[in-house]
Write a protein that holds these residues in place. Sequence first.
Motif, mmCIF file in Angstrom:
data_model
loop_
_atom_site.group_PDB
_atom_site.id
_atom_site.type_symbol
_atom_site.label_atom_id
_atom_site.label_comp_id
_atom_site.label_asym_id
_atom_site.label_seq_id
_atom_site.Cartn_x
_atom_site.Cartn_y
_atom_site.Cartn_z
ATOM 1 N N GLN A 54 0.837 -1.199 -0.016
ATOM 2 C CA GLN A 54 -0.091 -0.055 0.101
ATOM 3 C C GLN A 54 0.781 1.289 0.201
ATOM 4 N N GLY A 55 2.000 1.413 0.685
ATOM 5 C CA GLY A 55 3.050 2.395 0.851
ATOM 6 C C GLY A 55 3.275 2.656 -0.449
ATOM 7 N N GLU A 56 3.630 1.880 -1.540
ATOM 8 C CA GLU A 56 4.400 1.997 -2.849
ATOM 9 C C GLU A 56 3.031 2.612 -3.575
ATOM 10 N N LEU A 57 1.930 2.181 -3.434
ATOM 11 C CA LEU A 57 0.597 2.739 -4.323
ATOM 12 C C LEU A 57 0.497 4.091 -3.983
ATOM 13 N N TRP A 58 0.685 4.619 -2.668
ATOM 14 C CA TRP A 58 0.378 5.944 -2.321
ATOM 15 C C TRP A 58 1.831 6.754 -2.874
ATOM 16 N N THR A 59 2.795 6.103 -2.807
ATOM 17 C CA THR A 59 3.968 6.728 -3.511
ATOM 18 C C THR A 59 3.587 7.179 -4.859
ATOM 19 N N TYR A 60 3.325 6.283 -5.708
ATOM 20 C CA TYR A 60 2.688 6.649 -7.013
ATOM 21 C C TYR A 60 1.834 7.583 -7.070
ATOM 22 N N VAL A 61 0.604 7.718 -6.291
ATOM 23 C CA VAL A 61 -0.113 8.621 -6.340
ATOM 24 C C VAL A 61 0.289 9.913 -6.077
ATOM 25 N N ALA A 62 1.345 10.070 -5.331
ATOM 26 C CA ALA A 62 1.861 11.178 -4.889
ATOM 27 C C ALA A 62 2.798 11.929 -6.039
#
Length: 365
Positions: A54-62
């Motif tokens: 999930q952290g990497e998904l939020w990184t991609y979103v950011a």
Amino acid sequence: MQLDFFPSRTLTFYMAKMFIVRIVAMLAVLVLVLMALDLLGTSGEILAVEGNGQGELWTYVALRIPQLISRFLPYSVLLATLITLVTLNQNSEVVSMKAAGLSAHQVLAPLLLTAAVVSVISFAFNERVVTRATATLKAWEGNEFGPVPEDSGEQSNVYFTDGANILMAQRLMGSGEATRMEGVTFYRRDPQGMLSQQVRAERATYAAPGWKLEGIETFDVNAATSGTAEDMVVGETLSLQQIELDKVDADAQDFFELSRSIDAYEAVGRRTSELRAKWWHKISGPLSAFLMPLLGSIAAFGLARSGRLFVRAVIGMALGFAYFVVDNAALAMGSFGGYPPFLAAWAPFFLFLLIGETVLIRTEE
């Protein structure tokens, strides 16, 4: 008749506030919807890498949201212009302003001022945020969403020319003599320009001169045979200076950094049409927000009860989207050398500025 370009301070703040609220609302809606659609197509690739969650998904979103904001801010200004002007027209507020002696330009002045401020903010946002997010995201995508060392200077999907031969790499990392490539493909051509050999390698390092390929698979086109080799040196004329120049990514560099890169290209006699067009577009692109109130102004005038307000709004939207189509086409032509870089970046802006002024003057008459 008022002689000031802007209407009263109260009216100016009233219209500007209404316009800003609608810009923010439309931008939030567009970014939210497009980000959700983007994640649907990309989340599988991100989560397929071991250790990603999930952290990497939020990184991609950011990293992706700044790109979406930069790209769709002018669209948001266009839609906000139409909604604001249609609302003012339906409530007979435009008629009241005209009856008070305001010209069409004075009615639009608060919107134009707000759009100009948005253009300045957009330019600063692109320079400080979008370029860095783009560089980081491209490096991450080039590494197939795996861990990327900080400050690696990694580039993805690059290619270089060695005379008639071509050297391609999925990833390019490091600098100076420590530069290395991964996922390398070398295409060798014969004197007639026909492909004679294809060489695939796991990695390449600088061999001073040339590039040493390791983990090699070869395919001879003429003999239709394949083979392997431990190492091979190719691209003897491909210098480190040329590699450093070819690492330039206009979307990942700010205005001043790109200017220095263009100067370096010109100093060694390299073609700079594509970079120069994108350099100019770093100014003309954000300024497109200033055009939107002018192109959408047709929705402000004419009686709402005439039944043509919807048609006017559609015409305003068509003018706005036509600008984006022409702008993208001109930039593409400039990148290929079909137009001079300055003309490719600025011709659509001035063309639609004249179109918007013509429509506004005709409306006022």
